[in-house]
Motif scaffolding. Structure first.
Motif, PDB file in Angstrom:
ATOM      1  N   ILE A 130      -1.997  -0.003   8.210  1.00  0.00           N
ATOM      2  CA  ILE A 130      -3.201   0.964   8.026  1.00  0.00           C
ATOM      3  C   ILE A 130      -2.695   2.108   8.847  1.00  0.00           C
ATOM      4  O   ILE A 130      -1.942   2.164   9.883  1.00  0.00           O
ATOM      5  N   LYS A 131      -3.324   3.057   8.311  1.00  0.00           N
ATOM      6  CA  LYS A 131      -2.980   4.556   8.895  1.00  0.00           C
ATOM      7  C   LYS A 131      -4.009   4.650   9.829  1.00  0.00           C
ATOM      8  O   LYS A 131      -5.163   4.123   9.853  1.00  0.00           O
ATOM      9  N   LYS A 132      -3.805   5.787  10.301  1.00  0.00           N
ATOM     10  CA  LYS A 132      -4.772   6.290  11.557  1.00  0.00           C
ATOM     11  C   LYS A 132      -6.259   6.552  10.814  1.00  0.00           C
ATOM     12  O   LYS A 132      -6.323   7.370   9.875  1.00  0.00           O
ATOM     13  N   ASN A 133      -7.154   6.337  11.472  1.00  0.00           N
ATOM     14  CA  ASN A 133      -8.618   6.484  11.004  1.00  0.00           C
ATOM     15  C   ASN A 133      -8.942   5.686   9.497  1.00  0.00           C
ATOM     16  O   ASN A 133      -9.857   6.111   9.181  1.00  0.00           O
ATOM     17  N   ASP A 134      -8.174   4.918   9.137  1.00  0.00           N
ATOM     18  CA  ASP A 134      -8.482   4.197   7.921  1.00  0.00           C
ATOM     19  C   ASP A 134      -9.370   3.098   8.183  1.00  0.00           C
ATOM     20  O   ASP A 134      -9.500   2.468   9.540  1.00  0.00           O
ATOM     21  N   GLU A 135     -10.295   2.677   7.370  1.00  0.00           N
ATOM     22  CA  GLU A 135     -11.252   1.462   7.201  1.00  0.00           C
ATOM     23  C   GLU A 135     -11.575   0.806   5.921  1.00  0.00           C
ATOM     24  O   GLU A 135     -11.811   1.826   5.150  1.00  0.00           O
ATOM     25  N   TYR A 136     -11.113  -0.246   5.975  1.00  0.00           N
ATOM     26  CA  TYR A 136     -11.119  -1.228   4.845  1.00  0.00           C
ATOM     27  C   TYR A 136     -12.045  -2.444   4.909  1.00  0.00           C
ATOM     28  O   TYR A 136     -11.856  -2.922   5.766  1.00  0.00           O
ATOM     29  N   HIS A 137     -12.699  -2.782   3.736  1.00  0.00           N
ATOM     30  CA  HIS A 137     -13.265  -4.202   3.752  1.00  0.00           C
ATOM     31  C   HIS A 137     -12.267  -4.900   2.861  1.00  0.00           C
ATOM     32  O   HIS A 137     -11.677  -4.242   2.100  1.00  0.00           O
ATOM     33  N   TYR A 138     -12.430  -6.044   2.884  1.00  0.00           N
ATOM     34  CA  TYR A 138     -11.627  -6.874   1.921  1.00  0.00           C
ATOM     35  C   TYR A 138     -12.420  -8.149   1.362  1.00  0.00           C
ATOM     36  O   TYR A 138     -13.532  -8.745   2.196  1.00  0.00           O
ATOM     37  N   GLY A 139     -12.106  -8.843   0.411  1.00  0.00           N
ATOM     38  CA  GLY A 139     -12.708  -9.809  -0.301  1.00  0.00           C
ATOM     39  C   GLY A 139     -11.708 -10.926  -0.847  1.00  0.00           C
ATOM     40  O   GLY A 139     -10.562 -10.457  -1.056  1.00  0.00           O
ATOM     41  N   ILE A 140     -12.086 -12.383  -0.914  1.00  0.00           N
ATOM     42  CA  ILE A 140     -10.988 -13.220  -1.178  1.00  0.00           C
ATOM     43  C   ILE A 140     -11.611 -13.707  -2.575  1.00  0.00           C
ATOM     44  O   ILE A 140     -12.845 -14.351  -2.399  1.00  0.00           O
ATOM     45  N   PHE A 141     -10.921 -13.620  -3.685  1.00  0.00           N
ATOM     46  CA  PHE A 141     -11.540 -13.925  -4.959  1.00  0.00           C
ATOM     47  C   PHE A 141     -10.585 -14.959  -5.503  1.00  0.00           C
ATOM     48  O   PHE A 141      -9.295 -15.094  -5.424  1.00  0.00           O
ATOM     49  N   HIS A 142     -11.222 -15.728  -6.611  1.00  0.00           N
ATOM     50  CA  HIS A 142     -10.265 -16.403  -7.443  1.00  0.00           C
ATOM     51  C   HIS A 142      -9.454 -15.436  -8.342  1.00  0.00           C
ATOM     52  O   HIS A 142      -9.751 -14.448  -8.361  1.00  0.00           O
ATOM     53  N   VAL A 143      -8.367 -16.012  -8.790  1.00  0.00           N
ATOM     54  CA  VAL A 143      -7.416 -15.216  -9.328  1.00  0.00           C
ATOM     55  C   VAL A 143      -7.759 -14.964 -10.604  1.00  0.00           C
ATOM     56  O   VAL A 143      -7.780 -13.890 -11.239  1.00  0.00           O
ATOM     57  N   LYS A 144      -8.462 -15.961 -11.329  1.00  0.00           N
ATOM     58  CA  LYS A 144      -9.095 -15.563 -12.747  1.00  0.00           C
ATOM     59  C   LYS A 144     -10.545 -15.113 -12.699  1.00  0.00           C
ATOM     60  O   LYS A 144     -11.098 -15.664 -12.020  1.00  0.00           O
TER      61      LYS A 144
END
Length: 110
Positions: free
Chosen positions: A81-95
């Motif tokens: 991650i870069k300075k001042n970055d902010e991300y959310h994430y999700g975990i999904f099925h591949v299909k």
């Protein structure tokens, strides 16, 4: 004995890495994860016997505007991650792209 400035710096130093473990498609920890900018790494360790799609998106944007990365069964993915970055994430099925079957967490910040 450490000087007050050194002691204060040690308290505010961000970790160089953090691990988010995936079990039954659920992240742990599932809340805010913060690592040092530029050098910090966030490891996603999949303990399940199935692969998942990791989706990352910026705060205040739609998840479908994000990027998907394959998290192999029993595998690992590392992101930086870069300075001042902010991300959310999700975990999904591949299909498919059923939002109802995804589990998420975050944000990941520096």
């Amino acid at each position: 004995m450490a000087t007050p400035g050194v002691a204060r710096a040690k308290q505010t130093t961000l970790p160089r890495s953090a691990t988010i473990t995936i079990r039954d498609q659920k992240p742990s920890p599932d809340g805010r994860v913060e690592v040092a900018p530029w050098t910090g790494r966030v490891h996603f360790a999949n303990k399940d016997n199935k692969e998942y799609r990791l989706r990352f998106w910026k705060t205040n944007t739609e998840p479908l505007a994000g990027i998907d990365i394959l998290l192999p069964a029993r595998g690992r993915v590392t992101v930086m991650i870069k300075k001042n970055d902010e991300y959310h994430y999700g975990i999904f099925h591949v299909k498919g792209d059923e939002a109802a079957t995804g589990r998420g967490g975050g944000p990941i910040v520096n």
